[in-house]
Enzyme design. Structure first.
Site, PDB file in Angstrom:
ATOM      1  N   GLY A 135       0.809  -1.221   0.000  1.00  0.00           N
ATOM      2  CA  GLY A 135       0.000   0.000   0.000  1.00  0.00           C
ATOM      3  C   GLY A 135       0.840   1.268   0.000  1.00  0.00           C
ATOM      4  O   GLY A 135       0.394   2.317  -0.479  1.00  0.00           O
ATOM      5  N   SER A 136       2.052   1.199   0.506  1.00  0.00           N
ATOM      6  CA  SER A 136       2.914   2.391   0.552  1.00  0.00           C
ATOM      7  C   SER A 136       3.677   2.608  -0.748  1.00  0.00           C
ATOM      8  O   SER A 136       4.266   3.673  -0.952  1.00  0.00           O
ATOM      9  CB  SER A 136       3.917   2.272   1.709  1.00  0.00           C
ATOM     10  OG  SER A 136       3.235   2.303   2.927  1.00  0.00           O
ATOM     11  N   SER A 169       6.794   4.325   3.950  1.00  0.00           N
ATOM     12  CA  SER A 169       6.244   3.190   4.701  1.00  0.00           C
ATOM     13  C   SER A 169       5.203   3.731   5.663  1.00  0.00           C
ATOM     14  O   SER A 169       5.537   4.501   6.575  1.00  0.00           O
ATOM     15  CB  SER A 169       7.332   2.457   5.477  1.00  0.00           C
ATOM     16  OG  SER A 169       6.728   1.525   6.366  1.00  0.00           O
ATOM     17  N   ARG A 176      -3.239   0.659   3.028  1.00  0.00           N
ATOM     18  CA  ARG A 176      -3.869   0.817   1.708  1.00  0.00           C
ATOM     19  C   ARG A 176      -4.966   1.870   1.708  1.00  0.00           C
ATOM     20  O   ARG A 176      -5.316   2.403   0.656  1.00  0.00           O
ATOM     21  CB  ARG A 176      -4.420  -0.526   1.227  1.00  0.00           C
ATOM     22  CG  ARG A 176      -5.535  -1.117   2.083  1.00  0.00           C
ATOM     23  CD  ARG A 176      -5.798  -2.544   1.664  1.00  0.00           C
ATOM     24  NE  ARG A 176      -6.946  -3.153   2.311  1.00  0.00           N
ATOM     25  CZ  ARG A 176      -6.944  -3.665   3.548  1.00  0.00           C
ATOM     26  NH1 ARG A 176      -5.855  -3.608   4.287  1.00  0.00           N
ATOM     27  NH2 ARG A 176      -8.052  -4.230   4.036  1.00  0.00           N
ATOM     28  N   GLU A 225      -6.929  -7.686  -0.852  1.00  0.00           N
ATOM     29  CA  GLU A 225      -6.879  -7.350   0.572  1.00  0.00           C
ATOM     30  C   GLU A 225      -8.256  -7.041   1.162  1.00  0.00           C
ATOM     31  O   GLU A 225      -8.537  -7.412   2.293  1.00  0.00           O
ATOM     32  CB  GLU A 225      -5.932  -6.170   0.802  1.00  0.00           C
ATOM     33  CG  GLU A 225      -4.480  -6.534   0.518  1.00  0.00           C
ATOM     34  CD  GLU A 225      -3.508  -5.435   0.903  1.00  0.00           C
ATOM     35  OE1 GLU A 225      -3.450  -5.059   2.080  1.00  0.00           O
ATOM     36  OE2 GLU A 225      -2.808  -4.932   0.000  1.00  0.00           O
ATOM     37  N   HIS A 246      -0.016  -9.272 -26.466  1.00  0.00           N
ATOM     38  CA  HIS A 246       1.122 -10.011 -27.014  1.00  0.00           C
ATOM     39  C   HIS A 246       1.387 -11.303 -26.240  1.00  0.00           C
ATOM     40  O   HIS A 246       2.416 -11.938 -26.441  1.00  0.00           O
ATOM     41  CB  HIS A 246       2.368  -9.113 -27.017  1.00  0.00           C
ATOM     42  CG  HIS A 246       2.174  -7.906 -27.894  1.00  0.00           C
ATOM     43  ND1 HIS A 246       2.440  -7.914 -29.238  1.00  0.00           N
ATOM     44  CD2 HIS A 246       1.673  -6.677 -27.605  1.00  0.00           C
ATOM     45  CE1 HIS A 246       2.154  -6.728 -29.741  1.00  0.00           C
ATOM     46  NE2 HIS A 246       1.680  -5.954 -28.771  1.00  0.00           N
ATOM     47  N   LYS A 250       4.575 -11.214   8.400  1.00  0.00           N
ATOM     48  CA  LYS A 250       5.467 -10.217   9.012  1.00  0.00           C
ATOM     49  C   LYS A 250       5.944 -10.715  10.370  1.00  0.00           C
ATOM     50  O   LYS A 250       7.117 -10.572  10.725  1.00  0.00           O
ATOM     51  CB  LYS A 250       4.769  -8.859   9.145  1.00  0.00           C
ATOM     52  CG  LYS A 250       4.636  -8.134   7.812  1.00  0.00           C
ATOM     53  CD  LYS A 250       4.094  -6.715   7.979  1.00  0.00           C
ATOM     54  CE  LYS A 250       4.017  -6.014   6.633  1.00  0.00           C
ATOM     55  NZ  LYS A 250       3.475  -4.667   6.687  1.00  0.00           N
TER      56      LYS A 250
END
Ligand code: PA5
Length: 352
Positions: A58-59, A100, A152, A238, A254, A346
């Protein structure tokens, strides 16, 4: 299924109020721009040769916004870096923007520290965390955004905060007029697609319901609509917690179109993001490409931005996708706010 016209049921299905947050995009943009313009201690833009925008998820979207809006007007390249490794070309003549929202993202912190070590010119954009601390210690000019959002949902603060700070250092021309237009267009979109407008008369609610159990595929022309298509995909991931896919024209003509063989598209729903500023080549390809998608069994719908400026077109498409993905979650009884898989990852990485 939750009735998208039942306000109480919608509030119960969205306890953290994601719908209110995405609906606040215009205000976030206005405030973010003011914060960016007011940021102190920003570096000089003299003799810059490149801008490296560092961030994840999101950042990072804020970097995409800057890159895509100024590709034709800035005389230096803007690159969005979504890895922990700073490219070799970054040095004292590079402006590094470290973005961030939490201020604690490992990749962004690693890039920030490496950029400082190489003598890059720095701007930090964050709501706090380790990035804010480091930036304060090292006297790096910081755009400090409010800290009560999911990253976000802070896209307006982050993107306009960065644009405001780049305007402050003289890198980009004033965008005050474009922003005024954009805020008007975003409010107009909410008047038509906002939570209070009944589904029978609300294109965003109708699209969310039409997509139903199918996987969204979002296409946009290279440039701002492709940036918006990527944002739609990540917002479906999300907010709605569904797999979703995106592609950019003309490139997808393509390769991707070959995959949409007869019958292959039955579990998918195509959303085509369009606007008046499309390259003529892209505009000519859209109906032909969409026809291939349809013949694979996919249903398709177009969403059009009508604003005059690039900023307005991009953010109109973003707001539309934010609303559709949030309605898609709520209608299926999915809470749009939590992102358990990201939090789990995380935590596990921090422990490792
Ligand atoms: O949407 C999200 O929450 C993620 O994509 C985050 O933005 C991403 O993990 C990076 O975190 P942050 O934005 O705090 O740097």
């Amino acid at each position: 299924m939750i009735d998208l016209d039942d306000a109480a049921a919608m509030r119960a299905a969205d306890p953290s109020g994601m719908l209110g947050l995405v609906s606040g995009l215009a205000d976030h943009c206005r405030e973010g721009y003011q914060l960016g313009r007011a940021a102190e201690g920003l570096p000089s833009a003299d003799d810059l040769t490149a801008v490296a925008f560092c961030g994840m998820g999101g950042s990072a979207v804020a970097g995409d916004v800057v890159r895509v809006l100024y590709a034709e007007r800035l005389r230096l390249p803007v690159t969005v870096i979504r890895t922990p490794e700073l490219p070799a070309w970054c040095g004292p003549h590079t402006l590094v923007v470290a973005s961030s929202y939490s201020g604690n993202t490992a990749e962004t912190l690693a890039l920030f520290e490496e950029a400082v070590a190489r003598g890059c010119r720095m701007i930090a954009v964050t709501s706090g965390g380790r990035l804010a601390q480091l930036a304060a210690e090292l006297e790096v000019g910081t755009v400090r955004v409010p800290g009560t959002f999911m990253p976000r949902a802070a896209v307006g603060y982050l993107a306009l905060g960065v644009l405001g700070s780049l305007e402050s250092v003289g890198l980009v021309p004033s965008m005050a007029a474009d922003l005024d237009e954009t805020l008007g267009e975003l409010r107009r979109i909410l008047d038509v697609n906002g939570p209070a407008v009944p589904a029978s008369n609300n294109p965003a609610k109708t699209l969310a319901l039409r997509i139903g159990g199918r996987f969204p595929v979002v296409w946009g022309g290279e440039g701002l609509a492709a940036t918006a298509a990527y944002r739609w995909k990540t917002q479906f991931n999300e907010n709605a917690k569904v797999p979703a896919f995106w592609g950019a024209l003309p490139e997808l003509d393509h390769n991707e179109v070959v995959g949409w063989a007869e019958g292959a598209g039955r579990s998918f729903f195509l959303v085509a993001l369009r606007h008046e500023g499309e390259h003529a080549e892209v505009a000519a390809r859209f109906p032909l490409s969409t026809e291939i998608a349809r013949s694979s069994g996919m249903e398709a719908e177009e969403v059009r931005a009508s604003g005059a400026s690039g900023l307005s077109r991009l953010l109109e498409l973003v707001l539309h996708g934010d609303l559709v993905s949030t309605y898609h979650a709520i209608a299926r009884g999915v809470d749009p706010t939590p992102i358990d898989a990201i939090a789990r990852l995380k935590r596990a990485l921090a422990e490792a």
